[in-house]
Design an enzyme around this catalytic site. Structure first.
Site, PDB file in Angstrom:
ATOM      1  N   ARG A 120       0.822  -1.217   0.000  1.00  0.00           N
ATOM      2  CA  ARG A 120       0.000   0.000   0.000  1.00  0.00           C
ATOM      3  C   ARG A 120       0.859   1.271   0.000  1.00  0.00           C
ATOM      4  NH1 ARG A 120      -5.029  -1.852   3.881  1.00  0.00           N
ATOM      5  NH2 ARG A 120      -6.417  -2.418   2.173  1.00  0.00           N
ATOM      6  N   LYS A 281     -17.925 -17.973   2.899  1.00  0.00           N
ATOM      7  CA  LYS A 281     -19.393 -18.078   2.954  1.00  0.00           C
ATOM      8  C   LYS A 281     -20.061 -17.465   1.740  1.00  0.00           C
ATOM      9  CE  LYS A 281     -19.611 -17.788   7.948  1.00  0.00           C
ATOM     10  NZ  LYS A 281     -19.929 -16.899   9.062  1.00  0.00           N
ATOM     11  N   GLY A 437      -8.470  -8.803  -0.838  1.00  0.00           N
ATOM     12  CA  GLY A 437      -8.639  -9.822   0.199  1.00  0.00           C
ATOM     13  C   GLY A 437      -7.660 -10.962   0.100  1.00  0.00           C
ATOM     14  N   GLY A 460     -12.530  -4.767   1.144  1.00  0.00           N
ATOM     15  CA  GLY A 460     -13.928  -4.326   1.266  1.00  0.00           C
ATOM     16  C   GLY A 460     -14.344  -3.409   0.139  1.00  0.00           C
TER      17      GLY A 460
HETATM   18  N1  LIG Z   1     -13.765 -25.120   2.248  1.00  0.00           N
HETATM   19  C1  LIG Z   1     -13.587 -24.164   3.149  1.00  0.00           C
HETATM   20  N2  LIG Z   1     -14.022 -24.311   4.416  1.00  0.00           N
HETATM   21  C2  LIG Z   1     -13.855 -23.337   5.321  1.00  0.00           C
HETATM   22  N3  LIG Z   1     -13.247 -22.154   5.069  1.00  0.00           N
HETATM   23  C3  LIG Z   1     -12.800 -21.965   3.828  1.00  0.00           C
HETATM   24  C4  LIG Z   1     -12.950 -22.939   2.808  1.00  0.00           C
HETATM   25  N4  LIG Z   1     -12.397 -22.461   1.677  1.00  0.00           N
HETATM   26  C5  LIG Z   1     -11.918 -21.229   1.974  1.00  0.00           C
HETATM   27  N5  LIG Z   1     -12.136 -20.927   3.254  1.00  0.00           N
HETATM   28  C6  LIG Z   1     -11.709 -19.729   3.985  1.00  0.00           C
HETATM   29  O1  LIG Z   1     -12.251 -18.562   3.415  1.00  0.00           O
HETATM   30  C7  LIG Z   1     -11.491 -17.484   3.920  1.00  0.00           C
HETATM   31  C8  LIG Z   1     -11.556 -16.312   2.967  1.00  0.00           C
HETATM   32  O2  LIG Z   1     -12.886 -15.987   2.781  1.00  0.00           O
HETATM   33  P1  LIG Z   1     -13.362 -14.538   2.398  1.00  0.00           P
HETATM   34  O3  LIG Z   1     -12.989 -13.601   3.517  1.00  0.00           O
HETATM   35  O4  LIG Z   1     -14.784 -14.646   2.018  1.00  0.00           O
HETATM   36  O5  LIG Z   1     -12.474 -14.244   1.110  1.00  0.00           O
HETATM   37  P2  LIG Z   1     -11.706 -12.925   0.689  1.00  0.00           P
HETATM   38  O6  LIG Z   1     -10.819 -12.527   1.841  1.00  0.00           O
HETATM   39  O7  LIG Z   1     -10.900 -13.281  -0.508  1.00  0.00           O
HETATM   40  O8  LIG Z   1     -12.777 -11.920   0.386  1.00  0.00           O
HETATM   41  C9  LIG Z   1     -10.085 -18.003   4.116  1.00  0.00           C
HETATM   42  O9  LIG Z   1      -9.663 -17.731   5.416  1.00  0.00           O
HETATM   43  C10 LIG Z   1     -10.222 -19.497   3.855  1.00  0.00           C
HETATM   44  O10 LIG Z   1      -9.539 -20.291   4.792  1.00  0.00           O
HETATM   45  O1  LIG Z   2      -7.582  -2.549   5.193  1.00  0.00           O
HETATM   46  C1  LIG Z   2      -8.588  -1.979   4.749  1.00  0.00           C
HETATM   47  O2  LIG Z   2      -9.663  -2.636   4.227  1.00  0.00           O
HETATM   48  P1  LIG Z   2      -9.664  -4.191   3.733  1.00  0.00           P
HETATM   49  O3  LIG Z   2      -9.213  -5.043   4.928  1.00  0.00           O
HETATM   50  O4  LIG Z   2     -11.113  -4.426   3.379  1.00  0.00           O
HETATM   51  O5  LIG Z   2      -8.739  -4.332   2.556  1.00  0.00           O
HETATM   52  C2  LIG Z   2      -8.706  -0.491   4.669  1.00  0.00           C
HETATM   53  O6  LIG Z   2      -7.553   0.146   5.160  1.00  0.00           O
HETATM   54  C3  LIG Z   2      -9.968  -0.003   5.360  1.00  0.00           C
HETATM   55  O7  LIG Z   2      -9.872  -0.254   6.723  1.00  0.00           O
HETATM   56  P2  LIG Z   2     -11.214  -0.353   7.610  1.00  0.00           P
HETATM   57  O8  LIG Z   2     -11.945  -1.606   7.183  1.00  0.00           O
HETATM   58  O9  LIG Z   2     -10.725  -0.396   9.040  1.00  0.00           O
HETATM   59  O10 LIG Z   2     -12.045   0.876   7.306  1.00  0.00           O
END
Ligand SMILES: Nc1ncnc2c1ncn2[C@@H]1O[C@H](COP(=O)(O)OP(=O)(O)O)[C@@H](O)[C@H]1O
Ligand SMILES: O=C(OP(=O)(O)O)[C@H](O)COP(=O)(O)O
Length: 485
Positions: A120, A281, A437, A460
């Site tokens: 970043r 999920k 993410g 996010g």
């Molecule tokens: N089959 C599974 N069962 C449980 N958790 C899972 C499975 N596949 C992936 N995950 C979990 O999903 C998480 C990420 O989900 P999410 O936060 O929705 O994705 P992102 O961060 O890419 O938006 C990871 O921590 C991963 O371990």
């Molecule tokens: O790390 C951030 O967002 P992200 O974890 O969704 O990538 C941004 O710095 C926003 O932080 P916030 O979700 O505390 O407003």
């Protein structure tokens, strides 16, 4: 990127368009072709005003795919989304000016306050460099973490050495965000320098978008640049409120690039267009899946969410992650994909585990053969092959969410295979977009981040954009000046 297949030149004809049609640089990247419209021609002088060269291959490819067919109404709709850019500001606008730059320098620090990922900070550099090279005085603001009041471990002080190194100048650090001490430091700034303010979230007024606080932030500067894409979905004082007191308020280069890919390339993709959606999920990805179903040709699903889809189809899933209250939704999404002619692929085999742990016993079974007491933690080898084959013909791919529990080595194969496949496609000229993410973490782990077309710096924020939402930090910025063609 697209250069392998792009034409190297493009001819531009004298303008023949309706007088009400206007285009801006970023609107050109956001145009949606429509089938029923007449053709449009672009004057090369207009293009150079927009900052494009007629031999820019990526641009040529985009225009070539767009000028065929769109109508002026569609163009005007897109123009309204385009924001004024920091690139529109020259030394005449910037020399000696105090510029408030909101960046997202929310980087991970370890227990010794050492930065463990500087992505970043690096992403914020082009905008800051443009400003200081044009003689501006940069007042740089960011949050770090989610502090409740002043919290030393969330100070921005550990960022100063890396920021200074990347910018090639010594960055000065303020111990506060507003107030007389900060004002003194601002007054002493020479042209082409950077003052980093303390963590803006040390003031509770920041997240409340308090107008008085926003006014105080604004009083430090003459104009405003928002380059904090990762925080653009937050209507905070430094991302939204401040724009009411500072003109112009413009988008930084990072913010623009994120919009170009997550809105532009997604709404006007080179086809076939595939999306890969994973993660834990289905409930957290409903909006993204529904929005992408309107745009993609192929949708590949992985991660924990697939078990809700299996169960909805009457398949036993053992003790895999299931959202019982989303079974109907899963059925609806499958029907929607069918109605829209989207090829929806679910994994045909899975890697199962006897417990949720890195040292679990594991085996590969068909999706319909998960025994009681076992849980699916990754997609299997047949699914990887099917997914790779489906991706082979694509021209644009967007990926959000891991295919399995990639934090455990044993269950990281599916996610890492997708990362490698996307790297391979990127090398062949496919536009590859990684939507923030955990998928970004996976791409970095495999060491292929640099070859992707775009890796989002916001989890996010990218999710909200992909859901089709507008981000308050973007909405608040000045509209780009339309250029007549
Ligand atoms: N089959 C599974 N069962 C449980 N958790 C899972 C499975 N596949 C992936 N995950 C979990 O999903 C998480 C990420 O989900 P999410 O936060 O929705 O994705 P992102 O961060 O890419 O938006 C990871 O921590 C991963 O371990
Ligand atoms: O790390 C951030 O967002 P992200 O974890 O969704 O990538 C941004 O710095 C926003 O932080 P916030 O979700 O505390 O407003």
């Amino acid at each position: 990127m697209a250069s392998a297949t792009a034409p190297t030149t493009l001819s531009f004809l004298p303008t023949t368009t309706s007088s009400s049609t206007t285009l801006t640089r970023s609107s050109l990247l956001h145009l949606s072709p429509t089938s029923s419209s007449s053709s449009i021609s672009l004057r090369s002088s207009s293009l150079s005003r927009l900052g494009f060269s007629a031999v820019d291959p990526l641009f040529a490819l985009r225009v070539a795919s767009k000028v065929r067919s769109f109508n002026s109404k569609a163009v005007r709709g897109v123009v309204s989304m385009a924001k004024k850019s920091v690139g529109d500001l020259t030394s005449a606008d910037l020399k000696g000016k105090k510029v408030f730059v909101r960046a997202d320098l929310n980087v991970p620090l370890n227990d010794s306050q050492v930065i463990t990922d500087d992505t970043r900070i690096r992403a914020a550099v082009p905008t800051i460099k443009h400003l200081i090279q044009n003689g501006a005085k940069v007042i740089l603001s960011s949050h770090l973490g989610r502090p409740k009041g002043v919290t030393p471990k969330f100070s921005l002080a550990p960022l100063v050495p890396r920021l200074s190194e990347l910018l090639g100048i010594q960055v000065v650090k303020a111990d506060d965000v507003i107030g007389p001490e900060v004002e003194k430091l601002v007054a002493s700034l020479p042209d082409g320098s950077v003052l980093l303010l303390e963590n803006v979230r040390f003031y509770k007024e920041e997240e409340k978008n308090d107008p008085e606080f926003a006014k105080k932030l604004a009083s430090l500067a003459d104009l405003y640049v928002n380059d904090a894409f990762g925080t653009a979905h937050r209507a905070h004082a430094s991302t939204e409120g401040v724009t009411k007191f500072l003109k112009p308020s413009v988008a930084g280069f990072l913010l623009q690039k994120e919009l170009d890919y997550l809105v532009g390339a997604v709404s006007s993709p080179k086809r076939p267009f595939a999306a890969i959606v994973g993660g834990s999920k289905v409930s957290s990805k409903i909006g993204v899946i529904e929005s992408l179903l309107e745009k993609v040709d192929i949708l590949l699903l992985g991660g924990g969410m697939i078990f809700t889809f299996y169960k909805a189809q009457g398949i036993s899933v053992g003790s895999s992650l299931v959202e019982e209250d989303k079974l109907d939704l899963a059925t609806t999404l499958i029907a929607k994909a069918k109605a829209k002619g989207v090829s929806l692929l679910l994994p045909t085999d899975v890697v199962i585990a006897d417990k949720f742990a890195p040292d679990a016993n594991s085996k590969i079974v068909p999706a319909s053969g998960i025994p009681d007491g076992w849980m699916g933690l990754d997609i299997g080898p047949d699914s990887i092959k099917t997914f790779n084959d489906a991706l082979e013909t694509t021209k644009t791919v967007i990926w959000n969410g891991p295919m399995g529990v990639f934090e455990f080595e044993k269950f990281a194969v599916g996610t890492e295979s997708i990362a490698k496949k996307l790297a391979d496609l990127s090398g062949k000229g496919v536009t590859t977009i990684i939507g923030g993410g955990d998928s970004v973490a996976a791409v970095e782990k495999v060491g292929v981040a640099s070859v992707m077309s775009h890796i989002s710096t916001g989890g996010g924020a990218s999710l909200e954009l992909l859901e089709g939402k507008e981000l308050p930090g973007v909405l608040a910025l000045d509209e780009a000046t339309p250029v007549a063609v």
